[in-house]
Write a protein that holds these residues in place. Structure first.
Motif, PDB file in Angstrom:
ATOM      1  N   ILE A  79      18.547 158.132 -50.985  1.00  0.00           N
ATOM      2  CA  ILE A  79      17.294 158.725 -51.456  1.00  0.00           C
ATOM      3  C   ILE A  79      16.787 157.953 -52.670  1.00  0.00           C
ATOM      4  N   SER A  80      15.469 157.854 -52.783  1.00  0.00           N
ATOM      5  CA  SER A  80      14.752 157.132 -53.847  1.00  0.00           C
ATOM      6  C   SER A  80      14.808 155.627 -53.664  1.00  0.00           C
ATOM      7  N   SER A  81      15.432 155.152 -52.582  1.00  0.00           N
ATOM      8  CA  SER A  81      15.532 153.714 -52.346  1.00  0.00           C
ATOM      9  C   SER A  81      14.446 153.260 -51.382  1.00  0.00           C
ATOM     10  N   ILE A  82      14.191 151.953 -51.398  1.00  0.00           N
ATOM     11  CA  ILE A  82      13.259 151.358 -50.444  1.00  0.00           C
ATOM     12  C   ILE A  82      13.996 150.258 -49.704  1.00  0.00           C
ATOM     13  N   PHE A  83      13.919 150.310 -48.366  1.00  0.00           N
ATOM     14  CA  PHE A  83      14.690 149.408 -47.514  1.00  0.00           C
ATOM     15  C   PHE A  83      13.760 148.551 -46.668  1.00  0.00           C
ATOM     16  N   ASP A  84      14.311 147.460 -46.137  1.00  0.00           N
ATOM     17  CA  ASP A  84      13.551 146.702 -45.148  1.00  0.00           C
ATOM     18  C   ASP A  84      13.792 147.315 -43.773  1.00  0.00           C
ATOM     19  N   GLY A  85      13.322 146.649 -42.711  1.00  0.00           N
ATOM     20  CA  GLY A  85      13.368 147.247 -41.376  1.00  0.00           C
ATOM     21  C   GLY A  85      14.754 147.510 -40.846  1.00  0.00           C
ATOM     22  N   ILE A  86      15.777 146.787 -41.348  1.00  0.00           N
ATOM     23  CA  ILE A  86      17.147 147.009 -40.866  1.00  0.00           C
ATOM     24  C   ILE A  86      18.011 147.609 -41.978  1.00  0.00           C
ATOM     25  N   LEU A  90      15.829 146.693 -50.736  1.00  0.00           N
ATOM     26  CA  LEU A  90      15.008 145.597 -51.235  1.00  0.00           C
ATOM     27  C   LEU A  90      15.269 145.307 -52.712  1.00  0.00           C
ATOM     28  N   ASP A  91      15.585 146.331 -53.501  1.00  0.00           N
ATOM     29  CA  ASP A  91      15.835 146.073 -54.923  1.00  0.00           C
ATOM     30  C   ASP A  91      17.098 145.237 -55.114  1.00  0.00           C
ATOM     31  N   LYS A  92      18.140 145.527 -54.315  1.00  0.00           N
ATOM     32  CA  LYS A  92      19.373 144.741 -54.411  1.00  0.00           C
ATOM     33  C   LYS A  92      19.143 143.311 -53.931  1.00  0.00           C
ATOM     34  N   MET A  93      18.337 143.168 -52.891  1.00  0.00           N
ATOM     35  CA  MET A  93      18.039 141.836 -52.376  1.00  0.00           C
ATOM     36  C   MET A  93      17.229 141.031 -53.387  1.00  0.00           C
ATOM     37  N   GLU A  94      16.311 141.708 -54.081  1.00  0.00           N
ATOM     38  CA  GLU A  94      15.525 141.024 -55.114  1.00  0.00           C
ATOM     39  C   GLU A  94      16.434 140.575 -56.262  1.00  0.00           C
ATOM     40  N   VAL A  96      19.425 139.629 -56.075  1.00  0.00           N
ATOM     41  CA  VAL A  96      20.235 138.477 -55.661  1.00  0.00           C
ATOM     42  C   VAL A  96      19.389 137.218 -55.511  1.00  0.00           C
ATOM     43  N   SER A  97      18.187 137.381 -54.912  1.00  0.00           N
ATOM     44  CA  SER A  97      17.425 136.185 -54.533  1.00  0.00           C
ATOM     45  C   SER A  97      16.074 136.056 -55.214  1.00  0.00           C
ATOM     46  N   GLY A  98      15.662 137.030 -56.035  1.00  0.00           N
ATOM     47  CA  GLY A  98      14.360 136.951 -56.676  1.00  0.00           C
ATOM     48  C   GLY A  98      13.270 137.574 -55.829  1.00  0.00           C
ATOM     49  N   SER A  99      12.013 137.350 -56.224  1.00  0.00           N
ATOM     50  CA  SER A  99      10.878 137.982 -55.551  1.00  0.00           C
ATOM     51  C   SER A  99      10.746 137.538 -54.102  1.00  0.00           C
ATOM     52  N   TYR A 100      11.129 136.288 -53.806  1.00  0.00           N
ATOM     53  CA  TYR A 100      11.075 135.785 -52.435  1.00  0.00           C
ATOM     54  C   TYR A 100      12.474 135.924 -51.838  1.00  0.00           C
ATOM     55  N   ILE A 101      12.606 136.863 -50.934  1.00  0.00           N
ATOM     56  CA  ILE A 101      13.925 137.244 -50.424  1.00  0.00           C
ATOM     57  C   ILE A 101      14.522 136.131 -49.582  1.00  0.00           C
ATOM     58  N   SER A 102      15.750 135.796 -49.887  1.00  0.00           N
ATOM     59  CA  SER A 102      16.461 134.765 -49.131  1.00  0.00           C
ATOM     60  C   SER A 102      16.909 135.310 -47.782  1.00  0.00           C
ATOM     61  N   ARG A 103      17.200 134.388 -46.868  1.00  0.00           N
ATOM     62  CA  ARG A 103      17.703 134.783 -45.552  1.00  0.00           C
ATOM     63  C   ARG A 103      19.224 134.903 -45.589  1.00  0.00           C
ATOM     64  N   GLY A 104      19.732 135.653 -44.639  1.00  0.00           N
ATOM     65  CA  GLY A 104      21.180 135.749 -44.493  1.00  0.00           C
ATOM     66  C   GLY A 104      21.856 136.667 -45.487  1.00  0.00           C
ATOM     67  N   LEU A 105      21.081 137.523 -46.150  1.00  0.00           N
ATOM     68  CA  LEU A 105      21.685 138.466 -47.094  1.00  0.00           C
ATOM     69  C   LEU A 105      22.209 139.676 -46.319  1.00  0.00           C
ATOM     70  N   ASN A 106      23.463 139.944 -46.432  1.00  0.00           N
ATOM     71  CA  ASN A 106      24.067 141.082 -45.737  1.00  0.00           C
ATOM     72  C   ASN A 106      24.514 142.105 -46.780  1.00  0.00           C
ATOM     73  N   ILE A 107      23.567 142.924 -47.211  1.00  0.00           N
ATOM     74  CA  ILE A 107      23.825 143.902 -48.270  1.00  0.00           C
ATOM     75  C   ILE A 107      23.805 145.298 -47.655  1.00  0.00           C
ATOM     76  N   PRO A 108      24.847 146.099 -47.859  1.00  0.00           N
ATOM     77  CA  PRO A 108      24.861 147.443 -47.258  1.00  0.00           C
ATOM     78  C   PRO A 108      23.786 148.340 -47.842  1.00  0.00           C
ATOM     79  N   SER A 109      23.436 149.377 -47.081  1.00  0.00           N
ATOM     80  CA  SER A 109      22.365 150.297 -47.491  1.00  0.00           C
ATOM     81  C   SER A 109      22.700 151.025 -48.778  1.00  0.00           C
ATOM     82  N   VAL A 110      23.968 151.328 -48.993  1.00  0.00           N
ATOM     83  CA  VAL A 110      24.372 152.070 -50.195  1.00  0.00           C
ATOM     84  C   VAL A 110      25.350 151.229 -51.004  1.00  0.00           C
ATOM     85  N   ASP A 111      25.365 151.487 -52.301  1.00  0.00           N
ATOM     86  CA  ASP A 111      26.284 150.795 -53.208  1.00  0.00           C
ATOM     87  C   ASP A 111      27.653 151.469 -53.117  1.00  0.00           C
TER      88      ASP A 111
END
Length: 586
Positions: A79-86, A90-94, A96-111
């Motif tokens: 809850i309160s999170s924003i995710f991509d389609g899978i 997105l905040d965790k991906m940002e 790791v990779s900055g505003s332009y999201i890198s490919r191949g990031l395998n980050i779980p939905s929850v910490d």
């Protein structure tokens, strides 16, 4: 056997030769390990759809198996999170990779390393079965996260941790089944995206989802666990209506899926929801909202998966006993993603190029809605409201027509109403709700038989107005009989004073059912009173000039939602004016 890429076509990757891949298996594609899913297999070929940008991917790069279906990680922190389609945050991906999201990031939905303050609901030696709650924690100040014994696990609590702070990945308890096998349970679990979660039984939809929007609650209601479509052309207000429903409906939780939406619209959703105060709790709306953002510039394969991500998250919280509303905006862009992927797979197209399996995919999505008794005998629901964007405002196109087969609530938006600043721009002559009959008992128990009487009268008057307007276009309104002019005047009150709502007004943006009922009641009383005056040979023009219709229209702004007793004062004023008109014509 090593799996190698044979060909690449946009998001579609093919592997030649015999493989042991199975349908819907999750794989990692190429040296960058892009996330993909097996969408077709044969004796000499496997086809994979990749959920990330395949630019730079080359043939003969390896494909890595996972031997599990595409899944989402479930647990506290969604809850309160924003995710991509899978369902990647997105905040965790940002981070790791900055505003332009890198490919191949395998980050779980929850910490899984985050600490949560849990309270145990069982103790060693307790018998538990699938669906039972073994612990809880406060995920937000609004939502209590309930940890549930997974499906298929029944037995005795062998060991358990203590109350207090624990990481999401920590073992909370161990269950010994009848065969002596030990199952360790933590706060997180995994679930396949495309598989519906099991329940005890489906219940009939008997309770309305209260939205505070008069045209919906009164004329075309939706039940908790129901399905609805909001079709409309560009600019008709689909997204804004879904925003209103997300903000004001009495669902416990909202899952908002931006499926192929413009990036600025998703930004608006984020900004609005973070600033908006939940009217039920006084907390931030984000504390009961999950956002899935697959904007129009993101890969189409992830867009196709996004609605399954959203409904899976909704089912997860439904199993805890919550009523969840899913807003899918828009299913047309999801269907366009299906069409693009189908074209690259060289499948035989059906109407307007959409794949022949479009109806079955739509039904698989909408059928996951419902009011259920969960495995733990709790009552929860998933309500699905999908926006449809027919090209050229043509409601006969395939997505709209096939959607109508699987939904029971149709809120047709009219561009002409939207351009006339009539919001919500729901066309009362094209819309319908099949839930009205099933919810009638609930409304009668709350308001009595008068509710059905007033609602039916309103619908009848609006239909009569539509017929009269055809005559007015030919001969003008002046040649109508006074009884017909009276119908046009009272339907103007219904249209402007009841159906039209101002989202920026603190009073009119949300209207409780009690005020909606009073507005219907006194509008009906006004119509009855004017018919009595017409029988006394008093002209309709004199009744109109008295200003009573304007008084009734302005009531929606002038009478507070928590002081509907003022309607009786308004009626006294209206009656005084009408009595004065009658006195002048004696």
């Amino acid at each position: 056997m090593e799996l190698l890429i044979h060909s690449i076509s946009g998001p579609i990757v093919k592997i030649k030769g015999e493989t042991s891949l199975f349908m819907n298996e999750m794989v990692y594609v190429g040296n960058s390990k892009l996330i993909g899913e097996v969408s077709a297999v044969s004796s000499n070929e496997a086809i994979i759809q990749v959920f990330e940008n395949t630019t730079g991917l080359k043939t003969n790069e390896p494909v890595f198996r996972t031997e599990s279906p595409l899944f989402v990680t479930l647990g506290p922190g969604l809850i309160s999170s924003i995710f991509d389609g899978i369902c990647r945050p997105l905040d965790k991906m940002e981070a790791v990779s900055g505003s332009y999201i890198s490919r191949g990031l395998n980050i779980p939905s929850v910490d899984i390393d985050k600490q949560w303050d849990i309270t145990l609901k069982v103790k060693p030696g307790d018998k538990v079965k699938e669906g039972d709650i073994y612990a809880v924690c406060s995920e937000t100040s609004i939502i209590e996260h309930r940890f549930i014994v997974p499906e298929g696990i029944n037995g005795t609590i062998k060991s358990i941790c203590s109350n207090g702070m624990h990481a999401a990945k920590d073992i909370i308890c161990s269950i010994e089944d009848d065969k002596g096998n030990i199952q360790d349970l933590s706060m997180v679990s995994r679930w396949p995206l495309r598989k519906a979660r099991n329940v005890n039984r489906r219940l009939p939809p008997k309770v309305p989802l209260i939205t505070g929007q008069r045209v919906i609650d009164t004329l075309y209601p939706i039940a908790k666990g129901g399905t609805a479509a909001i079709p409309g052309g560009f600019g008709a207000g689909k997204t804004m209506l879904q925003h209103q429903l997300a903000k004001w409906s009495d669902a416990d939780m909202i899952v908002y899926i931006g499926c192929g939406e413009r990036g600025n619209e998703m930004t608006q959703v984020l900004e609005e929801f973070s600033e908006l105060v939940d009217p039920k709790t006084g907390k931030s709306m984000l504390e009961r909202t999950i956002l899935i953002a697959n904007t129009s510039n993101m890969p189409v394969a992830a867009r196709e998966a996004s609605i399954y991500s959203g409904v899976t998250l909704a089912e997860y919280y439904r199993d805890m006993g919550y009523h969840v509303a899913v807003m899918a905006d828009s299913t047309s862009r999801w269907a366009e993603a299906l069409r693009e992927i189908s074209g690259r797979l060289e499948e035989m197209p059906a109407e307007e190029g959409f794949p022949a399996y479009l109806p079955s995919r739509l039904s698989a999505f909408y059928e996951r809605a419902g009011l259920y008794e969960t495995l733990g005998s709790r009552i929860g629901s998933v309500t699905i409201i999908g926006a449809v964007s027919p090209q050229g405002n043509d409601f006969s196109e395939p997505v709209t027509q096939n959607t109508k087969r699987f939904i029971r609530c149709f809120w047709a938006l009219d561009k002409s109403l939207a351009y006339a600043r009539h919001y919500p721009a729901v066309n009362w002559n094209m819309s319908y709700s099949e839930y009205a009959g099933e919810l009638q008992e609930w409304f009668i128990n709350k308001f009595g038989n008068e509710y059905t009487q007033y609602r039916n009268e309103m619908i009848k008057l609006l239909a009569e107005e539509a017929s009269l307007m055809d005559i007015v276009k030919l001969i003008g309104a002046d040649l109508l009989a006074d009884e017909q002019k009276s119908v046009l005047d009272i339907t103007r009150v219904i249209r402007i004073g009841f159906l039209q709502q101002n989202a920026t007004s603190p009073i009119d943006c949300y209207v409780p059912l009690e005020k909606q009922f009073s507005m219907m009641k006194y509008t009906s009383m006004l119509y009855v009173k004017t018919k009595e005056l017409l029988k006394m040979q008093i002209p309709q023009s004199a009744i109109r000039d008295s200003g009573v219709y304007e008084l009734m229209i302005k009531a929606k702004f002038e009478i507070p939602n928590d002081n509907i007793e003022k309607f009786s004062q308004l009626w006294d004023e209206i009656k005084k004016k009408l009595d004065a008109v009658a006195e002048n014509y004696k």
